[in-house]
Design a protein around this motif. Sequence first.
Motif, PDB file in Angstrom:
ATOM      1  N   GLY A  43       0.812  -1.213   0.000  1.00 38.15           N
ATOM      2  CA  GLY A  43       0.000   0.000   0.000  1.00 38.15           C
ATOM      3  C   GLY A  43       0.841   1.255   0.000  1.00 38.15           C
ATOM      4  O   GLY A  43       0.538   2.226  -0.703  1.00 38.15           O
ATOM      5  N   ILE A  44       1.921   1.264   0.785  1.00 38.71           N
ATOM      6  CA  ILE A  44       2.816   2.423   0.822  1.00 38.71           C
ATOM      7  C   ILE A  44       3.399   2.682  -0.556  1.00 38.71           C
ATOM      8  O   ILE A  44       3.412   3.821  -1.039  1.00 38.71           O
ATOM      9  CB  ILE A  44       3.946   2.204   1.853  1.00 38.71           C
ATOM     10  N   GLY A  45       3.893   1.624  -1.206  1.00 36.32           N
ATOM     11  CA  GLY A  45       4.481   1.780  -2.528  1.00 36.32           C
ATOM     12  C   GLY A  45       3.479   2.267  -3.546  1.00 36.32           C
ATOM     13  O   GLY A  45       3.785   3.150  -4.363  1.00 36.32           O
ATOM     14  N   ARG A  46       2.276   1.718  -3.499  1.00 39.67           N
ATOM     15  CA  ARG A  46       1.244   2.088  -4.474  1.00 39.67           C
ATOM     16  C   ARG A  46       0.840   3.552  -4.317  1.00 39.67           C
ATOM     17  O   ARG A  46       0.743   4.293  -5.312  1.00 39.67           O
ATOM     18  CB  ARG A  46       0.014   1.184  -4.294  1.00 39.67           C
ATOM     19  N   ILE A  47       0.632   3.996  -3.080  1.00 40.00           N
ATOM     20  CA  ILE A  47       0.203   5.379  -2.851  1.00 40.00           C
ATOM     21  C   ILE A  47       1.330   6.356  -3.183  1.00 40.00           C
ATOM     22  O   ILE A  47       1.102   7.398  -3.798  1.00 40.00           O
ATOM     23  CB  ILE A  47      -0.276   5.558  -1.395  1.00 40.00           C
ATOM     24  N   CYS A  48       2.546   6.013  -2.786  1.00 38.94           N
ATOM     25  CA  CYS A  48       3.685   6.889  -3.108  1.00 38.94           C
ATOM     26  C   CYS A  48       3.846   7.013  -4.620  1.00 38.94           C
ATOM     27  O   CYS A  48       4.145   8.101  -5.126  1.00 38.94           O
ATOM     28  CB  CYS A  48       4.963   6.349  -2.482  1.00 38.94           C
ATOM     29  N   ASP A  49       3.662   5.917  -5.337  1.00 38.80           N
ATOM     30  CA  ASP A  49       3.779   5.962  -6.800  1.00 38.80           C
ATOM     31  C   ASP A  49       2.718   6.882  -7.405  1.00 38.80           C
ATOM     32  O   ASP A  49       3.004   7.649  -8.328  1.00 38.80           O
ATOM     33  CB  ASP A  49       3.638   4.557  -7.389  1.00 38.80           C
ATOM     34  N   LYS A  50       1.514   6.821  -6.879  1.00 39.35           N
ATOM     35  CA  LYS A  50       0.453   7.703  -7.371  1.00 39.35           C
ATOM     36  C   LYS A  50       0.807   9.165  -7.129  1.00 39.35           C
ATOM     37  O   LYS A  50       0.617  10.023  -8.006  1.00 39.35           O
ATOM     38  CB  LYS A  50      -0.878   7.364  -6.687  1.00 39.35           C
ATOM     39  N   ILE A  51       1.297   9.460  -5.938  1.00 37.68           N
ATOM     40  CA  ILE A  51       1.650  10.835  -5.596  1.00 37.68           C
ATOM     41  C   ILE A  51       2.810  11.317  -6.457  1.00 37.68           C
ATOM     42  O   ILE A  51       2.799  12.447  -6.970  1.00 37.68           O
ATOM     43  CB  ILE A  51       1.997  10.943  -4.101  1.00 37.68           C
TER      44      ILE A  51
END
Length: 249
Positions: free
Chosen positions: A100-108
């Motif tokens: 989840g951390i990786g996915r959200i950071c990638d979106k940002i």
Amino acid sequence: MRIKNKNRIRVIGKLIRIYREEKRHNTQNEYTLLRFCDGICTINTLKRIESGECSRSDEVYDELLAKLKLRFDYFPEVDTAVEMMMEPLYEAIEYFDLEGIGRICDKILNLLERVRNYVYYSELYNIFKNLRQYYIDDLTISTGIALRYESLLGIMPPIYSIILKFLIMTRKSIDALDDPNIYNTAIKKLEMINEKCLFLQFFVLKYYITTNQYISLMQLLNKLEMIFLSKENYIRLIDLYNYYFRLCQ
């Protein structure tokens, strides 16, 4: 004025001071107050801008930032989109959800990519890049970047202070291997004991151990145990019980 948000203008002015002073320390005289504002504005105007006062002229900001290889503009839709992702990001960190951390950071980061050459947004881009690198690539920021992030606390919006403090303390934890006082000083300077964010409280647990404050340590351990049990946050409970085991040794 192109940017109507006065709070953002104040932040940009204070960032200009940080950038200029960083470069002044790394070069000779090009970034002194006198040389930096030469041909753009008076020294007093630059001082007012760097203290957070608003200039009436967009051109002053454009020209000052051009010297720093940054651009001047405001993208409220980007701000809103990033801020909307902060709560799920903090929740992912709370439960140590690496995916989840990786996915959200990638979106940002994808969102910030097109504005990363603009003042303020360049800072956000680097902050989230460093956060992703820590969790996904197991990379910790340098001591120099940690010092820079300390200077950003109180300047960047409060919603980002948790990430800044987290990144700073991960670096301080490493630097303290040579000098434990570095860690203890950072805990006090960043007011970590009063920080309500749960995953930041683990830095406080370490502080209580290193300073032999065992009553405070047990109080915080018991408090966090109740919270993590109620939230069924078993990953953090494991981390917490490691501190109990250390006390029993």
